[in-house]
Write a protein that holds these residues in place. Structure first.
Motif, PDB file in Angstrom:
ATOM      1  N   ASP A  87      -3.438  -5.013  -1.382  1.00  0.00           N
ATOM      2  CA  ASP A  87      -4.291  -5.879  -2.205  1.00  0.00           C
ATOM      3  C   ASP A  87      -4.927  -7.024  -1.420  1.00  0.00           C
ATOM      4  OD1 ASP A  87      -1.953  -7.355  -1.849  1.00  0.00           O
ATOM      5  OD2 ASP A  87      -1.339  -7.211  -3.939  1.00  0.00           O
TER       6      ASP A  87
ATOM      7  N   MET B 173      -7.860  -5.762   0.584  1.00  0.00           N
ATOM      8  CA  MET B 173      -8.927  -5.387  -0.342  1.00  0.00           C
ATOM      9  C   MET B 173      -9.588  -6.628  -0.933  1.00  0.00           C
ATOM     10  SD  MET B 173     -10.018  -2.391  -0.947  1.00  0.00           S
ATOM     11  CE  MET B 173     -11.774  -2.565  -1.254  1.00  0.00           C
TER      12      MET B 173
ATOM     13  N   TYR C  83      -6.835  -0.626  -2.934  1.00  0.00           N
ATOM     14  CA  TYR C  83      -5.588  -1.321  -2.654  1.00  0.00           C
ATOM     15  C   TYR C  83      -4.438  -0.361  -2.332  1.00  0.00           C
ATOM     16  CZ  TYR C  83      -3.660  -0.151  -7.255  1.00  0.00           C
ATOM     17  OH  TYR C  83      -3.149   0.518  -8.339  1.00  0.00           O
TER      18      TYR C  83
ATOM     19  N   ARG D  24      -6.431  -4.730  -8.142  1.00  0.00           N
ATOM     20  CA  ARG D  24      -5.582  -3.665  -8.680  1.00  0.00           C
ATOM     21  C   ARG D  24      -5.895  -3.393 -10.146  1.00  0.00           C
ATOM     22  NH1 ARG D  24      -0.225  -6.338  -7.752  1.00  0.00           N
ATOM     23  NH2 ARG D  24      -1.466  -8.103  -7.073  1.00  0.00           N
TER      24      ARG D  24
ATOM     25  N   LYS E 178      -6.505 -11.647  -6.116  1.00  0.00           N
ATOM     26  CA  LYS E 178      -5.693 -10.594  -5.488  1.00  0.00           C
ATOM     27  C   LYS E 178      -5.267  -9.545  -6.519  1.00  0.00           C
ATOM     28  CE  LYS E 178      -1.410 -11.377  -4.072  1.00  0.00           C
ATOM     29  NZ  LYS E 178      -0.268 -11.849  -3.259  1.00  0.00           N
TER      30      LYS E 178
ATOM     31  N   ARG F 231       0.836  -1.201   0.000  1.00  0.00           N
ATOM     32  CA  ARG F 231       0.000   0.000   0.000  1.00  0.00           C
ATOM     33  C   ARG F 231       0.874   1.256   0.000  1.00  0.00           C
ATOM     34  NH1 ARG F 231      -1.836   1.382   5.943  1.00  0.00           N
ATOM     35  NH2 ARG F 231      -0.279   0.300   7.184  1.00  0.00           N
TER      36      ARG F 231
END
Length: 341
Positions: A96, A99, A91, A304, A300, A77
């Motif tokens: 990530d 999130m 994210y 993003r 994951k 992050r």
């Protein structure tokens, strides 16, 4: 040994990590213990060992019985300090992994990040009035004393065959496994024989108070995009651009090969922050594919990639879950720990 020529440097690494662990064992370095039950999911090695699916499993299971929280570092992050994941998060704020958890489970349990584990744990427990906290990747963060430790080790690269950094991938010596209450051999093949289990247990050599379990990864029967899904057996109709930013994409590649041979793989490092140049490259590769095509990624990586306008409508992700051998016994051990503490 993976990188034997670096073994002399591993001796120095062993000395440093060994002294650090001894200082914690002797109480020279301060360790904070909480009254609230804390379950830590960690490993001894760098790279993917199945921690995230196990954290997901524990939080989902425990939240059926207790007010549950998850605390991770928030790796990758762009912020610092303590953050609670909510509908305004992304994210860049929480990382990530946090999130990913929130995208799947929303507010079923509390998800927070803090690079400082002790103040982070104190804040999430007190502010959210938790009954139990799951710590993600805190095996080496010994400033906080978890009441229960689950050590993850990859079936294909178990810690008992590995070596210390930089010759191998271990972050601390194999003796670190003695701090675990459960040792979970992860990413096992679907057909795991009792003979193989006995071999792994014989190499692990658990103490009388340790249990060894085995788990595998299960892929969903569908891949998911924005407001749509596609059955996995339909993937063979498409040219697929696979994008991964995880430590070990090999299991995903092997599973995808069961459904399609028309795969172009773009591999990025773990927790990679995709740039505009990366997206231009992805776009160029995508345009080279045939008429029927799609972009596939991990759950994951999806949190993003979906933030880019170009990809939002054409990228799919493939969710995974963990399947635990002797699940009922495992669940009971976890529940017994929380109830007694």
């Amino acid at each position: 040994m993976k990188r034997w020529y670096l073994y002399p440097f591993s001796l120095g690494y062993h000395l440093v990590t060994g002294i650090r662990n001894t200082m914690y064992d002797l109480g020279v370095f301060k360790t904070t213990k909480f009254n609230t039950p804390i379950i830590n999911v960690g490993n001894l090695s760098v790279g993917g060992s199945g921690k995230s699916p196990m954290v997901m499993y524990l939080a989902q299971y425990l939240s059926k019985h207790y007010r549950t929280g998850v605390l991770s570092r928030g790796y990758g992050r762009l912020t610092k300090g303590y953050e609670v994941t909510n509908y305004e998060s992304n994210y860049k704020i929480v990382g990530d992994e946090a999130m990913q958890l929130f995208e799947r489970f929303k507010n079923r349990f509390v998800i927070a990040v803090s690079e400082e584990r002790v103040p982070g744990a104190k804040k999430i427990i007190e502010d959210m009035d938790l009954d139990v906290l799951v710590l993600d990747d805190a095996m080496q963060h010994r400033a906080i004393k978890a009441g229960f430790n689950i050590l993850m080790t990859d079936f294909n690269n178990p810690y008992f065959k590995d070596h210390l950094l930089p010759a191998g991938d271990l972050r601390e010596s194999r003796n670190g496994s003695k701090r675990a209450d459960i040792i979970m051999v992860s990413k096992c093949p679907d057909e795991l024989t009792e003979e193989t289990k006995r071999y792994y247990i014989s190499r692990i050599r658990p103490s009388y108070n340790q249990k060894v379990f085995f788990s595998s990864i299960s892929y969903d029967e569908n891949v998911y995009g924005k407001d749509k899904m596609l059955p996995d057996n339909n993937l063979n109709y498409y040219d697929i651009l696979l994008i991964t930013g995880i430590a070990n994409p090999k299991p995903l590649l092997e599973h995808l090969a069961k459904f399609s041979q028309r795969v172009k793989h773009l591999k990025f490092r773990d927790h990679h922050n995709f740039t505009d140049d990366d997206i231009k490259n992805i776009s160029a590769e995508y345009k080279k594919l045939g008429e029927y095509k799609l972009i596939l990624t991990t759950e994951k990586d999806y949190v993003r990639l979906k933030t880019f306008d170009y990809l939002r409508d054409i990228v799919y992700y493939w969710p995974i879950n963990v399947i635990i051998d002797k699940k009922e016994e495992f669940n009971q051990i976890i529940l017994d720990y929380v109830r007694k503490n």
